[in-house]
Design a protein around this motif. Structure first.
Motif, PDB file in Angstrom:
ATOM      1  N   GLU A 152     -42.617 -58.658 -28.671  1.00 38.13           N
ATOM      2  CA  GLU A 152     -41.917 -59.681 -29.453  1.00 38.13           C
ATOM      3  C   GLU A 152     -42.027 -59.340 -30.936  1.00 38.13           C
ATOM      4  N   ASP A 153     -40.898 -58.922 -31.533  1.00 35.47           N
ATOM      5  CA  ASP A 153     -40.926 -58.612 -32.964  1.00 35.47           C
ATOM      6  C   ASP A 153     -40.531 -59.814 -33.813  1.00 35.47           C
ATOM      7  N   ASP A 154     -40.016 -60.840 -33.171  1.00 34.29           N
ATOM      8  CA  ASP A 154     -39.638 -62.060 -33.892  1.00 34.29           C
ATOM      9  C   ASP A 154     -39.813 -63.234 -32.934  1.00 34.29           C
ATOM     10  N   LYS A 155     -40.857 -64.015 -33.137  1.00 34.75           N
ATOM     11  CA  LYS A 155     -41.188 -65.112 -32.211  1.00 34.75           C
ATOM     12  C   LYS A 155     -40.096 -66.166 -32.142  1.00 34.75           C
ATOM     13  N   LYS A 156     -39.248 -66.224 -33.184  1.00 34.65           N
ATOM     14  CA  LYS A 156     -38.216 -67.253 -33.202  1.00 34.65           C
ATOM     15  C   LYS A 156     -36.963 -66.827 -32.436  1.00 34.65           C
ATOM     16  N   GLU A 157     -36.863 -65.564 -32.120  1.00 38.08           N
ATOM     17  CA  GLU A 157     -35.661 -65.071 -31.451  1.00 38.08           C
ATOM     18  C   GLU A 157     -35.966 -64.692 -30.013  1.00 38.08           C
ATOM     19  N   ILE A 158     -35.177 -65.209 -29.096  1.00 35.27           N
ATOM     20  CA  ILE A 158     -35.353 -64.885 -27.681  1.00 35.27           C
ATOM     21  C   ILE A 158     -34.931 -63.437 -27.443  1.00 35.27           C
ATOM     22  N   ASN A 159     -35.774 -62.702 -26.767  1.00 31.36           N
ATOM     23  CA  ASN A 159     -35.478 -61.301 -26.454  1.00 31.36           C
ATOM     24  C   ASN A 159     -34.638 -61.254 -25.176  1.00 31.36           C
ATOM     25  N   ARG A 160     -33.346 -61.072 -25.354  1.00 31.82           N
ATOM     26  CA  ARG A 160     -32.444 -61.091 -24.206  1.00 31.82           C
ATOM     27  C   ARG A 160     -32.582 -59.841 -23.344  1.00 31.82           C
ATOM     28  N   GLN A 161     -33.121 -58.768 -23.896  1.00 30.18           N
ATOM     29  CA  GLN A 161     -33.417 -57.597 -23.068  1.00 30.18           C
ATOM     30  C   GLN A 161     -34.499 -57.946 -22.045  1.00 30.18           C
ATOM     31  N   LYS A 162     -35.447 -58.749 -22.478  1.00 31.08           N
ATOM     32  CA  LYS A 162     -36.520 -59.189 -21.576  1.00 31.08           C
ATOM     33  C   LYS A 162     -35.957 -60.083 -20.472  1.00 31.08           C
ATOM     34  N   ILE A 163     -35.007 -60.942 -20.840  1.00 32.78           N
ATOM     35  CA  ILE A 163     -34.349 -61.802 -19.855  1.00 32.78           C
ATOM     36  C   ILE A 163     -33.570 -60.952 -18.853  1.00 32.78           C
ATOM     37  N   ALA A 164     -32.896 -59.912 -19.359  1.00 34.93           N
ATOM     38  CA  ALA A 164     -32.147 -59.018 -18.472  1.00 34.93           C
ATOM     39  C   ALA A 164     -33.087 -58.339 -17.480  1.00 34.93           C
ATOM     40  N   ALA A 165     -34.252 -57.921 -17.954  1.00 31.66           N
ATOM     41  CA  ALA A 165     -35.226 -57.255 -17.077  1.00 31.66           C
ATOM     42  C   ALA A 165     -35.717 -58.212 -15.999  1.00 31.66           C
ATOM     43  N   PHE A 166     -36.034 -59.423 -16.383  1.00 34.21           N
ATOM     44  CA  PHE A 166     -36.488 -60.425 -15.407  1.00 34.21           C
ATOM     45  C   PHE A 166     -35.416 -60.656 -14.346  1.00 34.21           C
ATOM     46  N   THR A 167     -34.169 -60.795 -14.799  1.00 33.66           N
ATOM     47  CA  THR A 167     -33.059 -61.047 -13.876  1.00 33.66           C
ATOM     48  C   THR A 167     -32.858 -59.880 -12.915  1.00 33.66           C
ATOM     49  N   CYS A 168     -32.919 -58.665 -13.436  1.00 26.83           N
ATOM     50  CA  CYS A 168     -32.730 -57.483 -12.581  1.00 26.83           C
ATOM     51  C   CYS A 168     -33.856 -57.339 -11.560  1.00 26.83           C
ATOM     52  N   LEU A 169     -35.051 -57.758 -11.923  1.00 24.41           N
ATOM     53  CA  LEU A 169     -36.177 -57.679 -10.991  1.00 24.41           C
ATOM     54  C   LEU A 169     -36.036 -58.691  -9.858  1.00 24.41           C
ATOM     55  N   ARG A 170     -35.341 -59.791 -10.118  1.00 28.66           N
ATOM     56  CA  ARG A 170     -35.216 -60.865  -9.136  1.00 28.66           C
ATOM     57  C   ARG A 170     -33.988 -60.731  -8.233  1.00 28.66           C
ATOM     58  N   LYS A 171     -33.001 -59.913  -8.642  1.00 30.57           N
ATOM     59  CA  LYS A 171     -31.713 -59.902  -7.959  1.00 30.57           C
ATOM     60  C   LYS A 171     -31.379 -58.529  -7.392  1.00 30.57           C
ATOM     61  N   ARG A 172     -30.665 -58.531  -6.263  1.00 31.50           N
ATOM     62  CA  ARG A 172     -30.141 -57.287  -5.705  1.00 31.50           C
ATOM     63  C   ARG A 172     -28.900 -56.816  -6.468  1.00 31.50           C
ATOM     64  N   PHE A 173     -28.254 -57.742  -7.150  1.00 28.17           N
ATOM     65  CA  PHE A 173     -27.072 -57.419  -7.937  1.00 28.17           C
ATOM     66  C   PHE A 173     -27.230 -58.051  -9.303  1.00 28.17           C
ATOM     67  N   SER A 174     -27.083 -57.258 -10.356  1.00 31.43           N
ATOM     68  CA  SER A 174     -27.233 -57.800 -11.706  1.00 31.43           C
ATOM     69  C   SER A 174     -26.307 -57.079 -12.673  1.00 31.43           C
ATOM     70  N   ILE A 175     -25.929 -57.795 -13.707  1.00 27.69           N
ATOM     71  CA  ILE A 175     -24.981 -57.285 -14.705  1.00 27.69           C
ATOM     72  C   ILE A 175     -25.613 -57.434 -16.085  1.00 27.69           C
ATOM     73  N   ILE A 176     -25.555 -56.367 -16.879  1.00 26.77           N
ATOM     74  CA  ILE A 176     -25.971 -56.426 -18.280  1.00 26.77           C
ATOM     75  C   ILE A 176     -24.769 -56.039 -19.118  1.00 26.77           C
ATOM     76  N   SER A 177     -24.260 -56.996 -19.891  1.00 27.81           N
ATOM     77  CA  SER A 177     -23.105 -56.757 -20.742  1.00 27.81           C
ATOM     78  C   SER A 177     -23.536 -56.815 -22.200  1.00 27.81           C
ATOM     79  N   GLY A 178     -22.930 -55.958 -23.010  1.00 24.66           N
ATOM     80  CA  GLY A 178     -23.250 -55.966 -24.433  1.00 24.66           C
ATOM     81  C   GLY A 178     -22.437 -54.922 -25.164  1.00 24.66           C
ATOM     82  N   GLY A 179     -22.233 -55.153 -26.442  1.00 24.30           N
ATOM     83  CA  GLY A 179     -21.489 -54.205 -27.242  1.00 24.30           C
ATOM     84  C   GLY A 179     -22.304 -52.971 -27.567  1.00 24.30           C
ATOM     85  N   PRO A 180     -21.701 -52.006 -28.264  1.00 31.02           N
ATOM     86  CA  PRO A 180     -22.418 -50.787 -28.635  1.00 31.02           C
ATOM     87  C   PRO A 180     -23.660 -51.111 -29.474  1.00 31.02           C
ATOM     88  N   GLY A 181     -24.750 -50.437 -29.164  1.00 33.09           N
ATOM     89  CA  GLY A 181     -25.965 -50.614 -29.952  1.00 33.09           C
ATOM     90  C   GLY A 181     -26.812 -51.804 -29.574  1.00 33.09           C
TER      91      GLY A 181
END
Length: 615
Positions: A152-181
């Motif tokens: 956590e580099d900023d306690k006030k900002e939710i780390n959506r990469q971490k949320i994506a990891a949690f979701t992928c660990l829980r699901k057989r099918f998962s989608i991560i969408s995002g722009g470049p960078g």
């Protein structure tokens, strides 16, 4: 009169010979000389050719067409009730699940049978995975592991990469969408390491795939760089795969056939598949890929839902993400996420009887490539929001040396002089390279992107103009097709040579062949493949390329050239895709009114997949 309508549509350029041939075939097979069936068949063929999965009859209900030569003469299509009644009674039209040339569903969408089947199989495969939840992991291990991988580099900002990891660990099918960078590949590398860690002694069979050779090579290169710094034991790092393949190579094509060796009956030997650049994958290929996965395999899909849809039929990734709509996670998913990460997210509506895709989808929003002050980031956001006023404000307030720059479009007769003055030196620098690898490195720094293929500002004319200018300055000679340094773009797949539509190469002398010219292509492992010029498949010169062909590529700097008049292909997604190909600078040449119209228009692909997945 409807027979005359087909003739009119053909004369107006809306239909092509293949559409007319298909209409006549359906009429012959049906044994009925009913023009309402012929018109529907011609239109469904036309719609598929233009990228739609089906024909939405409700959008053509009662539409009137005037004859070009006599505006007082008009012909009207049948009303929806009459039209669907005739079609449902025809022997060539069936209901979903029947084996007929055409399929008409309850929402009055008419499909070619093959495309209805692609859609149905894909939807069925995804739904089966939605019903499967991975065995619950030890919450303490999961909490500790996620904290280790996602600091956590900023306690006030939710780390959506971490949320994506949690979701992928829980699901057989998962989608991560995002722009470049936004760190999609960075995130998935950590997810793979986490999955390998928790699998204990079982070795997971993992594959990385992308739709193009260039995309596979970039995915492979990025994973190789990232995995060396992962916060995990060396034994885990070694098991993170760093070889990526094109989808065609992964499935193993059968030459001369649309089928693959790996399919529903002969599934891939995989536990996990990561698919990158998913927005470029059309319905047919996505359906075949997902069907070839074992039911127990985990599928992680990466892409940018705001990019252009695939060149071929469908907008599969956009349908999967329900582009244009906003979805929150279900209450159950939010509670599980809070227990592990401490993040308290706003809950969405309760799921229906079947688990929804909302719990499988994560949207990454923070860009690590561009700062908050980046004008490229601001411009792409404004385009994505359809805010043409803000787009023009950003462009008009920018200076020549800024990240973004806009200038009026030169007149056709002045285009060569303007290109010579502002652009030619970028390409001349490439010809100073001493070997192909150096050429590729220099050539990827800058590219011209065009909104259209034809016309004075299209790709064909642009490449001819630049090549003519280079003829005068040395690298190429008048009338010489093959010359040292000529960049080429493959436009047709060749499975024997392992060259695919979108692969780029360069003509260069081959020391092993007595300095005869060969066409060099970068391979997935960093090696160079070389071919005799007469062996490579259909191709074109590559100083300029369409925005569609640029998908999956990145350049330090680019020039986007819009035409002098509006065209249906110019859309918000096209402008967004073009801008986000640049790392450092974007220059746009084009009329303000054309740019405004493009930003106001969204790409629409008719399909039933979104309804199948989200409703």
């Amino acid at each position: 009169m409807l027979e005359d309508l087909i003739k009119q549509l053909n004369e107006q350029g809306l239909l092509r010979p293949i559409d007319l041939h298909f209409a006549r075939l359906m009429q012959r097979l049906s044994g009925q000389a009913d023009p309402r069936i012929s018109v529907a068949a011609a239109l469904v063929s036309k719609e598929r050719r233009e990228g739609h999965i089906c024909l939405d009859l409700s959008k053509w209900d009662g539409r009137t067409f005037s004859a070009e030569k006599d505006q007082d003469v008009s012909i009207t299509l049948p009303g929806l009730v009459e039209w669907t009644s005739v079609l449902r009674a025809s022997s060539v039209v069936g209901e979903p699940g029947q084996y007929k040339p055409l399929i008409l569903d309850r929402e009055n969408r008419l499909y070619l049978y093959r495309y209805w089947e692609y859609q149905a199989r894909l939807s069925e495969s995804i739904h089966k995975r939605l019903l499967e939840t991975e065995p619950t992991m030890d919450p303490e291990f999961l909490k500790s592991a996620l904290s280790r991988y996602f600091t956590e580099d900023d306690k006030k900002e939710i780390n959506r990469q971490k949320i994506a990891a949690f979701t992928c660990l829980r699901k057989r099918f998962s989608i991560i969408s995002g722009g470049p960078g936004t760190g999609k590949t960075f995130t998935v590398a950590k997810i793979l390491a986490l999955l390998i860690e928790q699998s204990a002694e079982r070795v997971l069979r993992i594959a990385l795939a992308a739709p193009t050779g260039k995309g596979a090579a970039r995915l492979q290169e990025t994973i190789k760089k990232i995995k060396t710094d992962l916060p995990c034991p060396e034994s885990v790092k070694q098991l993170v795969p760093d070889e990526a393949k094109t989808i065609h190579r992964l499935l193993k094509t059968i030459p001369g056939s649309p089928y693959f060796r790996f399919n529903r009956e002969n599934p891939l030997p995989l536990d996990i598949l990561v698919l990158d650049e998913a927005s470029m994958v059309d319905l047919a290929l996505m359906s075949k890929l997902v069907q070839a996965l074992p039911p127990t395999a985990r599928l992680i899909v990466l892409g940018d839902k705001d990019q252009l849809a695939s060149v071929e039929a469908g907008a599969v990734f956009g349908d999967m993400c329900d582009t244009g709509a906003s979805h929150n996670y279900s209450k159950a998913h939010c509670l599980d996420l809070e227990a592990v990460t401490g993040y308290k997210l706003q809950e969405g509506q309760e799921s229906a009887a079947l688990p929804g895709l909302q719990d499988c989808l994560t949207q990454l929003r923070r860009s690590y490539r561009f700062s908050q002050e980046s004008k490229i980031a601001a411009l792409s956001r404004a385009v994505n929001e359809g805010n043409a006023d803000l787009v023009m404000t950003i462009l008009k307030n920018s200076k020549k040396e800024d990240e973004v720059c806009w200038r009026p479009l030169p007149r056709p007769e002045d285009l060569a002089h303007t290109l010579k003055t502002h652009i030619l030196d970028r390409f001349q620098e490439c010809f100073q390279a001493t070997e192909p690898r150096e050429f590729f490195k220099r050539f990827e720094k800058f590219r011209i992107l065009c909104g259209l293929r034809q016309g004075p500002y299209g790709v064909t004319a642009m490449n001819q103009t630049i090549e003519t200018l280079l003829n005068r300055s040395g690298p190429a000679r008048p009338g010489e097709k093959w010359y040292q340094g000529r960049p080429v773009l493959v436009t047709r797949n060749d499975y024997h040579l392992n060259l695919f539509n979108g692969d780029s190469g360069v003509v260069w002398p081959d020391p092993k062949a007595g300095q005869e010219l060969r066409v060099y292509f970068p391979g997935a492992e960093g090696e160079l493949q070389r071919f005799h010029p007469l062996r490579i498949p259909e191709h074109e010169t590559l100083y300029a390329m369409t925005v569609h062909k640029s998908q999956g590529s990145e350049f330090d700097e680019l020039l986007l050239i819009l035409p002098d008049r509006d065209a249906p292909v110019l859309t918000r997604e096209l402008i967004y895709t073009a801008i986000t190909r640049a790392r450092h600078k974007v220059t746009i040449w084009g009329p303000e009114e054309v740019l405004r119209l493009a930003i106001s228009r969204r790409t629409e692909r008719t399909s039933g997949l979104r309804d199948e997945l989200w409703k």
